[in-house]
Design a protein around this motif. Structure first.
Motif, mmCIF file in Angstrom:
data_model
loop_
_atom_site.group_PDB
_atom_site.id
_atom_site.type_symbol
_atom_site.label_atom_id
_atom_site.label_comp_id
_atom_site.label_asym_id
_atom_site.label_seq_id
_atom_site.Cartn_x
_atom_site.Cartn_y
_atom_site.Cartn_z
ATOM 1 N N GLY A 742 0.813 -1.203 0.000
ATOM 2 C CA GLY A 742 0.000 0.000 0.000
ATOM 3 C C GLY A 742 0.854 1.264 0.000
ATOM 4 O O GLY A 742 2.082 1.236 0.133
ATOM 5 N N ASP A 743 0.175 2.391 -0.170
ATOM 6 C CA ASP A 743 0.844 3.684 -0.074
ATOM 7 C C ASP A 743 -0.101 4.655 0.626
ATOM 8 O O ASP A 743 -1.043 4.228 1.304
ATOM 9 N N ALA A 744 0.107 5.928 0.461
ATOM 10 C CA ALA A 744 -0.686 6.903 1.207
ATOM 11 C C ALA A 744 -2.156 6.880 0.834
ATOM 12 O O ALA A 744 -3.010 7.277 1.637
ATOM 13 N N THR A 745 -2.469 6.412 -0.369
ATOM 14 C CA THR A 745 -3.874 6.420 -0.811
ATOM 15 C C THR A 745 -4.418 5.034 -1.143
ATOM 16 O O THR A 745 -5.624 4.891 -1.331
ATOM 17 N N HIS A 746 -3.557 4.044 -1.207
ATOM 18 C CA HIS A 746 -3.984 2.704 -1.610
ATOM 19 C C HIS A 746 -3.800 1.703 -0.473
ATOM 20 O O HIS A 746 -2.808 1.746 0.262
ATOM 21 N N SER A 747 -4.735 0.806 -0.366
ATOM 22 C CA SER A 747 -4.687 -0.214 0.680
ATOM 23 C C SER A 747 -3.777 -1.365 0.270
ATOM 24 O O SER A 747 -3.538 -1.590 -0.917
ATOM 25 N N PRO A 748 -3.264 -2.114 1.243
ATOM 26 C CA PRO A 748 -2.425 -3.272 0.924
ATOM 27 C C PRO A 748 -3.258 -4.379 0.273
ATOM 28 O O PRO A 748 -4.471 -4.454 0.419
ATOM 29 N N SER A 749 -2.588 -5.247 -0.449
ATOM 30 C CA SER A 749 -3.237 -6.437 -0.991
ATOM 31 C C SER A 749 -2.188 -7.506 -1.223
ATOM 32 O O SER A 749 -0.993 -7.219 -1.308
ATOM 33 N N VAL A 750 -2.655 -8.728 -1.306
ATOM 34 C CA VAL A 750 -1.769 -9.868 -1.510
ATOM 35 C C VAL A 750 -2.448 -10.815 -2.485
ATOM 36 O O VAL A 750 -3.668 -10.959 -2.469
ATOM 37 N N ALA A 751 -1.681 -11.448 -3.350
ATOM 38 C CA ALA A 751 -2.225 -12.421 -4.292
ATOM 39 C C ALA A 751 -1.374 -13.672 -4.280
ATOM 40 O O ALA A 751 -0.165 -13.624 -3.998
ATOM 41 N N THR A 752 -1.999 -14.790 -4.586
ATOM 42 C CA THR A 752 -1.318 -16.076 -4.618
ATOM 43 C C THR A 752 -1.375 -16.659 -6.026
ATOM 44 O O THR A 752 -2.384 -16.532 -6.721
ATOM 45 N N TYR A 753 -0.298 -17.301 -6.409
ATOM 46 C CA TYR A 753 -0.176 -17.914 -7.730
ATOM 47 C C TYR A 753 0.355 -19.324 -7.498
ATOM 48 O O TYR A 753 1.395 -19.510 -6.861
ATOM 49 N N SER A 754 -0.356 -20.325 -7.964
ATOM 50 C CA SER A 754 0.101 -21.706 -7.783
ATOM 51 C C SER A 754 0.440 -22.309 -9.131
ATOM 52 O O SER A 754 -0.218 -22.025 -10.139
ATOM 53 N N PHE A 755 1.475 -23.132 -9.161
ATOM 54 C CA PHE A 755 1.858 -23.797 -10.403
ATOM 55 C C PHE A 755 2.496 -25.140 -10.066
ATOM 56 O O PHE A 755 2.957 -25.387 -8.943
ATOM 57 N N LEU A 756 2.484 -26.020 -11.061
ATOM 58 C CA LEU A 756 3.034 -27.363 -10.905
ATOM 59 C C LEU A 756 4.309 -27.495 -11.714
ATOM 60 O O LEU A 756 4.425 -26.950 -12.816
ATOM 61 N N VAL A 757 5.264 -28.243 -11.171
ATOM 62 C CA VAL A 757 6.492 -28.561 -11.868
ATOM 63 C C VAL A 757 6.615 -30.072 -11.962
ATOM 64 O O VAL A 757 6.419 -30.789 -10.968
ATOM 65 N N GLY A 758 6.900 -30.567 -13.144
ATOM 66 C CA GLY A 758 7.090 -31.993 -13.320
ATOM 67 C C GLY A 758 5.783 -32.761 -13.399
ATOM 68 O O GLY A 758 4.699 -32.209 -13.523
ATOM 69 N N THR A 759 5.908 -34.076 -13.314
ATOM 70 C CA THR A 759 4.768 -34.983 -13.423
ATOM 71 C C THR A 759 4.289 -35.383 -12.033
ATOM 72 O O THR A 759 5.063 -35.926 -11.243
ATOM 73 N N VAL A 760 3.032 -35.110 -11.755
ATOM 74 C CA VAL A 760 2.482 -35.431 -10.433
ATOM 75 C C VAL A 760 1.401 -36.506 -10.523
ATOM 76 O O VAL A 760 0.720 -36.770 -9.546
ATOM 77 N N THR A 761 1.249 -37.119 -11.684
ATOM 78 C CA THR A 761 0.343 -38.259 -11.802
ATOM 79 C C THR A 761 1.150 -39.544 -11.750
ATOM 80 O O THR A 761 2.374 -39.539 -11.933
ATOM 81 N N ALA A 762 0.463 -40.643 -11.489
ATOM 82 C CA ALA A 762 1.136 -41.925 -11.331
ATOM 83 C C ALA A 762 1.775 -42.379 -12.630
ATOM 84 O O ALA A 762 1.282 -42.095 -13.724
ATOM 85 N N THR A 763 2.882 -43.094 -12.498
ATOM 86 C CA THR A 763 3.533 -43.748 -13.627
ATOM 87 C C THR A 763 3.697 -45.216 -13.284
ATOM 88 O O THR A 763 3.364 -45.658 -12.181
ATOM 89 N N GLY A 764 4.247 -45.995 -14.219
ATOM 90 C CA GLY A 764 4.410 -47.425 -13.980
ATOM 91 C C GLY A 764 3.181 -48.206 -14.399
ATOM 92 O O GLY A 764 2.381 -47.770 -15.222
ATOM 93 N N SER A 765 3.016 -49.365 -13.787
ATOM 94 C CA SER A 765 1.900 -50.240 -14.154
ATOM 95 C C SER A 765 1.623 -51.204 -13.015
ATOM 96 O O SER A 765 2.312 -51.216 -11.994
#
Length: 967
Positions: A742-765
């Motif tokens: 924030g500043d003298a006229t603006h209020s604070p804010s926060v944002a979240t960003y989520s992302f995946l790296v690699g393979t998160v599903t099952a592999t093999g058999s």
């Protein structure tokens, strides 16, 4: 490989302690003093009293697990010093006091850790000891109050002084310590709990008394059902909507135990596009690190779909995060809850799960409550379902090991019982207010189906739809036996005397049939039995009347979470923290109580006479009375009036800001680039651009403490900065948090960003095999199914069964008995896991009570296999010497039809007991009792094909064929 999730636009998350970057990262002048003043000694030990879960007392001890069993995610949780706890209580009180300069001044997770976490020296000393015991250190929490590590069962026994045993509980196999843990004396003095040494998972709160029902108000039936728009009318949200308050720049974290499909054509999106039309906020998935690959868990999947649909259906512009655990069975929804708090993912967190207090150890209750205190200090509002078992939350635990007296005892559900959580109970509409057709409360259909047909608030009573056939279905409430009465739970009419926490705090619509809630789900426990694998796959109108309605505090809870998100936006606040003191403060004033709350004065959550777990009349109920009562708390809430009744916000005179984080599409090898846009909500012109810059943290570590806006912005409507960072090495979900102070006229804010790296599903058999069997007509038989993983398979498998025959005439039904293996992270590719398939024939499939039949499914003749689901309704228990379905023990035994076969975590998850003929309720809900099939004159032969498919990665599949002979 990296996979970026849906970009998450902005939401307010936390008010900074001071509006400057230095304040955001500021540590206290005096960091915590070391409490482990010497090395942890090998001699001298102390018991961690209450660390053995009471769940094991309900089961059969099957003996010690293999010493080589590998266990991931073991977590040692520290407790605060007395000085820290006193300081925290003073802070929490000041944060909720409008007269205090600290009112709604929330801490960041890092500031909280610096003030109330462990000293660096203590963390290092503990890690050294753990490593000396053979454990591998995985991580230290952002809150600096827990260390996560991995090891074998033998190392656990050596370090913590007790064996891990297998237990058979509720027809499932679990592992847990056989006795209270012991630790070196020095370490025991600062330890609150050791988690993930058992794999008991909480159960969701959702009730489906009948199977599919007709759709919402139609020309043909004029029957009414509830959707988000009806709830908005019921609880006075329409004026807030009309003022532009729909949850924009806000977010809600839903915590769960299953992966959920949220792609464009998913059931969740069908619901958002058809039932809660106008929902524009994004839904993002966050897989808890270390909890395994993505996996669908039946029952849990449907719970999360409901939570997503109704939180986003109420706060239509809010961004919703589903924080969930993967296939590792020793992770559960409480780990998702702790992660959402530790990473401060959203200012509102909703959990629709609960466990009877008596079945949790004191150490589990206390360490969880300490985490909820952190959430309150960070400005997070936690809301939890008070439960669907009336005043007897232990009632559903009907299998061996718990006495009838324990089932009938008054008990409440955790985490709702924590004073730092808002417990949401249940109401339903008063009799005669929801009859089909138009009335003073409802409009009638004149053309298209009506999505929102409620006209006004409808008088409410306590939610209670108990019946002797289905058992208990009523809003939870009562008195905690563990948590002390908070000071704010007083001075309200109706509050009884006592020393322990009362719940619920408030109550909202939860009925199953009075009227029921619409939902869209691909969870087989909630879908049609006639081959339909997704309840809204054929649309939501016209000729499709074959999708379910349901109820329970699982609906009331995400609804309340969405309402709080709207409240945050309307008041230009970044969070309410623990809202309970505010609610009870308003209720202590007769004028504000009358305007803000609908006082429920009729009904009871007493169990119905005739249910096996119902005590004598008057011993298991709380009745609605004027003022507070343990059936509905303070009552339901008029949110338009609540928004007006709260104390003035310190930030309402500032211009609200929003943050959006977008993939820039210019990634270089090894890097990720995002565009961060900060805009003024009310005055998006150059003269009012937010000034300064932002800070960026990644996975809890600040990576850019002060990232300034460029002197020349590409737009006159926002301040924009581009940021590049190295792609994280760890496979799985990652969380970026961007904070604008924030500043003298603006209020604070926060944002979240989520992302995946690699393979998160099952592999093999994996491969499967099954033996032939012969069953007499009217009887049952079993065969063993063996499953062998290969190639590092670590997912969860769903089973389907199909049959072909040339001369079969008898009804056939089946069940795959639940089984959980304790061989976590197995290294031996030759490991084979055994499952039992039970087959019933003829009259054995028709012997369930009538009320149970809608949830039971027969084996049908098909050319291709059909996924066979579990029901959240009655569980059929198979016991030696008893006919299939004749030992139906009660609808509260939540069954599933899922098997875990991981190599990294090979565990059979709860499968529902399916099968057993009887028509499914559809249309008006009527059913035709099945007729017994006479024994065939000749021998019938069936060729059965059993197919297993990974619950998420459907390319992994295996099948086997075997023969059923009926004589």
């Amino acid at each position: 490989m990296k996979r970026i999730s849906r970009v998450v636009p902005p939401f307010f998350l936390t008010v900074l302690l001071f509006c400057s970057f230095s304040a955001f990262a500021q540590a206290p002048a005096h960091p915590p003093a070391p409490r482990l003043t010497r090395a942890i000694a090998a001699t001298g030990r102390a018991a961690l009293i209450g660390s053995r879960t009471p769940q094991v007392s309900r089961g059969k001890d099957l003996g010690a697990v293999s010493p080589q069993m590998s266990i991931s995610g073991i977590t040692l949780v520290f407790k605060r010093s007395a000085e820290q706890e006193n300081a925290l209580q003073e802070l929490l009180t000041a944060q909720q006091n409008p007269s205090s300069p600290l009112y709604h001044r929330w801490l960041t997770p890092d500031t909280f850790a610096a003030r109330f976490g462990m000293a660096d020296e203590d963390l290092a000393t503990t890690e050294t000891w753990l490593q000396s015991q053979g454990f591998h250190i995985d991580s230290t929490s952002r809150s600096r109050d827990r260390i996560t590590f991995s090891g074998t069962a033998a190392e656990v026994q050596a370090a913590f002084g007790t064996e891990l045993h297998n237990y058979q509980v509720d027809s499932e196999q679990h592992f847990a310590p056989a006795a209270d843990l012991t630790l070196p004396t020095e370490l025991a003095s600062v330890t609150a709990a050791v988690l993930h040494l058992s794999n008991f998972r909480p159960k969701p709160n959702v009730k489906l008394l009948t199977r599919p029902q007709p759709d919402y108000t139609t020309l043909s039936t004029q029957t009414h059902y509830l959707g988000p728009q009806d709830i908005a009318t019921m609880y006075d949200l329409i004026p807030l909507y009309q003022s532009g308050f729909t949850g924009s720049s806000q977010s809600v974290a839903i915590v769960g135990q299953s992966y959920v499909d949220t792609n464009f054509y998913s059931q969740v999106m069908l619901f958002r596009g058809n039932v809660s039309s106008g929902s524009t906020g994004n839904i993002s998935l966050v897989l808890v690190p270390g909890s395994g690959v993505e996996a669908i868990s039946q029952g849990d999947q449907g719970e999360s779909e409901i939570d997503l649909e109704y939180s986003s259906g109420i706060a239509t512009s809010a961004n919703i995060f589903l924080v969930y655990v993967g296939a590792n069975q020793n992770y559960d929804v409480f780990d998702a809850l702790a992660f959402a708090i530790d990473q401060n993912i959203a200012p509102v967190v909703s959990i629709s799960y609960g466990v009877c207090e008596a079945l949790l150890s004191p150490t589990d209750l206390d360490q969880g409550n300490a985490t909820f205190q952190q959430a309150a200090a960070q400005g997070q509002t936690l809301v939890a379902a008070a439960g669907d078992s009336g005043s007897t939350s232990c009632g559903p635990f009907t299998d061996g090991g718990i006495t009838l007296a324990q089932q009938q005892a008054l008990a409440v559900s955790y985490p709702a019982s924590s004073p730092y959580v808002t417990a949401v109970g249940g109401t339903q509409m008063a009799a005669g207010t929801f009859a089909p057709g138009s009335s003073q409360y409802w409009s009638s259909a004149t053309g298209e189906n009506l999505i929102g047909s409620l006209l006004s608030y409808v008088p409410e009573v306590v939610w209670n739809e108990d019946s002797p056939s289905f058992g208990i279905a009523a809003g939870g409430g009562g008195i905690s036996t563990h948590f002390s009465r908070p000071t704010w739970q007083s001075n309200v009419p109706g509050i009884p005397s006592g020393a322990f926490r009362l719940l619920p705090d408030i109550a909202l619509q939860s009925s199953v049939k009075a009227p029921g809630f619409l939902l869209c789900s691909s969870d087989p426990s909630l879908t049609d039995s006639n081959g339909q694998t997704a309840s809204c796959s054929n649309g939501l109108g016209g000729s499709n009347t074959n999708f379910p309605t349901a109820g329970g505090t699982s609906f009331a809870t995400p609804i309340f979470a969405g309402l709080i998100a709207i409240l945050n936006q309307a008041r230009q606040e970044t969070g309410q923290g623990n809202i309970n003191p505010t609610l009870y403060g308003l209720a202590s004033n007769p004028a504000s109580y009358a305007s803000v709350f609908h006082d429920i004065v009729s009904g009871t959550n007493a169990c119905v006479s005739g249910d096996a777990t119902c005590a004598a009349p008057g011993e298991s109920n709380y009745t609605a009375t004027p003022g507070y009562d343990e059936a509905t708390g303070l009552g339901s809430v008029d949110f338009g009036q609540l928004a007006n009744a709260l104390p003035p916000s310190a930030t309402t005179k500032l211009m609200p800001t929003t943050i959006s984080i977008n993939s820039a599409g210019t990634d270089t090898p090894g890097d990720i680039t995002v565009q961060i846009v900060v805009a003024s909500t009310y005055s998006p012109v150059a003269a009012f651009l937010p000034t300064g810059g932002v800070s960026v943290s990644l996975d809890g570590a600040v990576v850019a403490p002060s990232l300034p806006f460029p002197s020349t912005n590409p737009s006159n409507f926002s301040s924009t900065v581009t940021y590049s960072f190295p792609q994280p090495a760890a496979t799985g979900s990652h969380v970026m948090i961007v904070a604008y102070p924030g500043d003298a006229t603006h209020s604070p804010s926060v944002a979240t960003y989520s992302f995946l790296v690699g393979t998160v599903t099952a592999t093999g058999s994996f491969t499967v095999a099954a033996g032939n069997l012969t069953v007499a007509n009217g009887s049952t038989g079993t065969t063993q199914i063996s499953a062998a993983p290969a190639g590092g398979y670590s997912g969860r498998v769903s089973w389907s069964l199909a049959a072909t025959t040339t001369n079969g005439t008898a009804k056939v039904c089946y069940s795959i008995a639940p089984l959980t293996t304790s061989n976590l992270n197995a290294k031996d590719l030759q490991d084979i896991f055994v499952e039992t398939l039970a087959i019933g024939v003829g009259t054995a499939c028709s012997s369930a009570p009538p009320a149970a039949r809608p949830s039971l499914r027969p084996l049908t003749l098909r050319a291709a296999a059909k996924q066979e689901p579990t029901s959240k309704a009655p569980r059929v228990a198979f016991y030696a010497g008893l006919l299939l379905c004749s030992s139906l023990a009660g609808w509260r035994r939540k069954a599933r039809l899922l098997i875990l076969l991981p190599l990294a975590l090979l565990m059979l998850a709860s499968f529902g007991l399916a099968g057993c003929g009887g028509s499914s309720n559809s249309g008006s809900g009527s059913t035709t009792p099945p007729t017994a099939t006479p024994p065939p004159a000749t021998i019938s032969t069936y060729t059965l094909t059993l197919t297993g498919t990974d619950s998420v990665n459907t390319s992994i599949t295996a099948s086997t064929t075997f023969t059923l002979t009926v004589n």
